[in-house]
Design a protein around this motif. Structure first.
Motif, short mmCIF file in Angstrom:
data_model
loop_
_atom_site.label_atom_id
_atom_site.label_comp_id
_atom_site.label_asym_id
_atom_site.label_seq_id
_atom_site.Cartn_x
_atom_site.Cartn_y
_atom_site.Cartn_z
N ILE A 1 0.73 -1.36 -0.12
CA ILE A 1 -0.12 0.06 -0.32
C ILE A 1 0.98 1.30 0.13
N ASP A 2 0.51 2.15 -0.95
CA ASP A 2 1.24 3.21 -1.16
C ASP A 2 0.18 4.70 -1.57
N HIS A 3 0.43 5.57 -0.96
CA HIS A 3 -0.30 6.90 -0.36
C HIS A 3 0.24 8.04 -2.43
N ALA B 1 7.44 11.70 1.21
CA ALA B 1 7.88 11.16 2.12
C ALA B 1 7.46 11.86 3.18
N THR B 2 6.57 10.41 4.36
CA THR B 2 6.08 11.19 5.54
C THR B 2 6.28 10.56 6.63
N GLY B 3 6.08 10.72 7.65
CA GLY B 3 6.85 10.33 8.92
C GLY B 3 6.26 9.60 9.40
N GLY C 1 14.64 -0.59 5.97
CA GLY C 1 14.83 0.27 4.10
C GLY C 1 15.12 1.44 5.22
N GLU C 2 15.00 2.42 5.15
CA GLU C 2 15.50 3.54 5.22
C GLU C 2 15.28 4.21 6.65
N VAL C 3 13.50 3.50 6.57
CA VAL C 3 12.66 4.00 8.20
C VAL C 3 13.66 3.46 9.29
C1 LIG Z 1 17.94 13.04 -4.79
C2 LIG Z 1 17.73 11.03 -4.28
C3 LIG Z 1 18.73 10.33 -5.08
C4 LIG Z 1 19.52 8.90 -4.68
N1 LIG Z 1 20.24 7.94 -5.36
C5 LIG Z 1 21.06 7.06 -4.45
C6 LIG Z 1 21.19 6.27 -5.08
O1 LIG Z 1 21.28 6.45 -6.51
N2 LIG Z 1 22.15 4.81 -4.43
C7 LIG Z 1 21.25 4.82 -3.42
O2 LIG Z 1 21.91 3.77 -2.90
N3 LIG Z 1 20.51 5.62 -2.55
C8 LIG Z 1 20.23 7.11 -3.60
N4 LIG Z 1 19.40 7.75 -2.45
C9 LIG Z 1 18.38 7.17 -1.45
C10 LIG Z 1 17.46 5.90 -1.70
O3 LIG Z 1 16.42 7.00 -2.84
C11 LIG Z 1 16.67 5.64 -0.41
O4 LIG Z 1 17.61 5.10 0.78
C12 LIG Z 1 16.06 4.34 -0.35
O5 LIG Z 1 14.99 4.62 -1.41
C13 LIG Z 1 15.44 4.04 0.26
O6 LIG Z 1 13.90 3.31 -0.10
P1 LIG Z 1 13.03 3.05 1.89
O7 LIG Z 1 12.24 1.80 0.65
O8 LIG Z 1 13.08 2.64 2.75
O9 LIG Z 1 11.87 4.15 1.02
P2 LIG Z 1 11.57 4.94 -0.58
O10 LIG Z 1 11.95 4.62 -1.43
O11 LIG Z 1 11.59 6.13 0.35
O12 LIG Z 1 10.32 4.56 -0.48
C14 LIG Z 1 9.18 4.74 0.83
C15 LIG Z 1 7.79 4.91 0.16
O13 LIG Z 1 6.94 4.63 1.22
C16 LIG Z 1 5.24 5.27 1.34
N5 LIG Z 1 5.09 6.36 2.21
C17 LIG Z 1 5.41 6.71 2.86
N6 LIG Z 1 4.90 8.33 3.46
C18 LIG Z 1 3.93 7.03 3.56
C19 LIG Z 1 2.68 7.51 4.26
N7 LIG Z 1 2.01 8.07 5.02
N8 LIG Z 1 1.26 6.28 3.61
C20 LIG Z 1 1.80 5.56 2.46
N9 LIG Z 1 2.81 5.10 1.83
C21 LIG Z 1 3.51 6.18 2.26
C22 LIG Z 1 6.32 6.48 -0.53
O14 LIG Z 1 5.51 7.23 -1.40
C23 LIG Z 1 7.20 5.83 -1.05
O15 LIG Z 1 6.52 5.23 -2.28
C24 LIG Z 1 18.75 8.96 -2.76
C25 LIG Z 1 17.83 9.45 -2.40
C26 LIG Z 1 17.23 10.87 -3.16
C27 LIG Z 1 16.57 11.79 -2.33
#
Ligand SMILES: Cc1cc2nc3c(=O)[nH]c(=O)nc-3n(C[C@H](O)[C@H](O)[C@H](O)COP(=O)(O)OP(=O)(O)OC[C@H]3O[C@@H](n4cnc5c(N)ncnc54)[C@H](O)[C@@H]3O)c2cc1C
Length: 407
Positions: free
Chosen positions: A35-37, A172-174, A379-381
């Motif tokens: 699920i994603d917003h 991005a949200t918290g 992931g990043e959280v």
């Molecule tokens: C400009 C930029 C360039 C980058 N380049 C690189 C790179 O080249 N190499 C690298 O290793 N890292 C890179 N990063 C970092 C990398 O993109 C992140 O660390 C990685 O995407 C984290 O993955 P994640 O799945 O934890 O979070 P994300 O990929 O951020 O995914 C989180 C998802 O959760 C969803 N979400 C958030 N809040 C809610 C909510 N309230 N309800 C429903 N859905 C929600 C979002 O819409 C999103 O789709 C970059 C970041 C940025 C901003």
């Protein structure tokens, strides 16, 4: 339209970690909904690596990550390595190359990584629900209920992959931090990282005047204030590109050090790490003839930078009149230019978020919350933040893979 659905796993967040996790869990026979917003899937992947996605780093080691608990990432990083991800990329027929420092990029476009993840999810029967707003999450006995504007989803496992706070403009949200708190987990205070640093006063005037000038520099943070100073055995430093901007300093070396810098601390820049300014100016002086100091310095540094530094430091006159001691003092400034940032550009431009769900509350092999069965954070959280250079995606894949083996 409202609906009620029961799955084996609900994943919140269709980013790098969530999509990778979902396909892996699907491969293991789990019925998964993501699920994603956001409107568009994998937006952060799309904009990553300048549009070519630096999808991993072949030199990945636990030391390339910041966390209050530096050992936490070891198990997951071992369980799914850069070579494992390269195997997936090659199987999908995506051409890639190493740019530098072990950083691997798509030859063509980051969209290929998104397509690979989405195709894999589809092949495993994963349901992806975009543009779905999460309204409430609750746990009733062993079952999680996620209420959304498209109905309620239920499952015995909930995987939170909602990322950090960086770049709110693309979704991005918290939410992940709120859910962690709701279920009694601690949070290490989030802060923007891999972010340009901003300045005020004289330094800002100087950087504005030099906007666009770049050098290869070696940058380090003040050890008194830098992140994790208790455990730092030596000064953390990065030798990479360095860029003057209208707001301050940027470039890979500054982004890297921003993760270690703290308010009130200074950043020291060696503007000529490969060439001794002392030796170069003494040789120039020995060559004879009349040459202004800033002109001679402009043979070592970019001319605009040499002129600007000379003006702000009061380095004037004919180099022939400069003593060794004076040249030495100048060289020391160039090799150790210490500046105090006023702040950073914040979440608007930060590539990642430092801090997050405290790893003390998570199982390092599975990413499951120790005190809340069936609740996972990936992931990043999580309070695991990589250096610039593909490490953050490698953490997304590795933590997602670890959770997928456990749900
Ligand atoms: C400009 C930029 C360039 C980058 N380049 C690189 C790179 O080249 N190499 C690298 O290793 N890292 C890179 N990063 C970092 C990398 O993109 C992140 O660390 C990685 O995407 C984290 O993955 P994640 O799945 O934890 O979070 P994300 O990929 O951020 O995914 C989180 C998802 O959760 C969803 N979400 C958030 N809040 C809610 C909510 N309230 N309800 C429903 N859905 C929600 C979002 O819409 C999103 O789709 C970059 C970041 C940025 C901003």
């Amino acid at each position: 339209m409202s609906e009620s659905r029961t799955y084996d796993v609900i994943t919140l967040g269709a980013g790098a970690a969530g999509l990778f996790f979902a396909a892996e869990a699907g491969r293991r026979g789990k019925r998964v909904v993501v699920i994603d917003h956001a409107k568009k899937i994998g937006e952060k992947i799309r904009i990553s690596g300048g549009g070519r996605c630096n999808f991993t780093n072949i030199h990945t080691k636990p030391e390339n990550f910041l966390s209050q608990n530096p050992k936490f990432a070891i198990s997951a990083l071992r369980g799914f390595t850069p070579q494992d991800f390269i195997g997936r990329v090659e199987k999908a027929g995506i051409a890639w190359h190493e740019k530098k420092l072990g950083q691997l990029f798509c030859d063509d476009s980051a969209q290929q990584i998104i397509d690979m993840l989405v195709d894999d999810c589809r092949a495993q029967g994963v349901v992806i629900r975009m543009e779905t707003a999460v309204e409430k999450v609750s746990r009733d006995g062993e079952i999680y209920h996620v209420s959304t504007d498209a109905g309620t989803f239920t499952a015995p496992a909930l995987v939170v992959a909602t990322g950090g706070k960086s770049i709110p403009k693309i979704g991005a949200t918290g939410l992940g931090y709120q859910l962690a708190e709701q279920f009694g987990l601690d949070i290490i205070e989030p802060r923007p990282a891999l972010v340009p640093l901003t300045f005020s006063g004289d330094v800002l005037e100087m950087t504005k005047g030099l906007a666009g000038v770049s050098v290869e520099a070696r940058v380090s943070a003040d050890p008194e204030t830098q992140f994790g100073k208790r455990k730092a055995k030596r000064r953390t430093e990065f030798s990479e590109g360095f860029l003057f901007t209208h707001r301050g300093l940027s470039g890979p070396s500054i982004l890297q050090i921003s993760s270690y810098w703290r308010e009130g601390g200074s950043v020291t820049v060696n503007l000529s790490p490969e060439k001794s300014v002392y030796d170069a100016l003494r040789q120039r002086r020995a060559a004879g003839g009349k040459v202004e100091v800033h002109t001679a310095l402009g043979e070592v540094l970019p001319k605009r930078l040499a002129t600007s530094l000379a003006a702000s430091e009061g380095w004037r006159g004919n180099l022939a009149d400069w003593s060794d001691a004076k040249i030495d003092a100048l060289a020391q400034r160039v090799h150790g230019w210490a500046v105090k940032p006023a702040g950073s550009e914040g979440y608007r431009t930060a590539e990642v978020t430092l801090g997050g769900v405290d790893t003390n509350g998570l199982n390092s092999r599975t990413m499951e919350a120790n005190s809340v069965p069936g609740l996972y954070f990936i992931g990043e959280v999580v309070d695991v933040t990589g250096w610039l250079g593909g490490y953050n995606f490698q953490w997304a894949w590795a933590s997602g893979f670890a959770a997928a083996q456990a749900v």
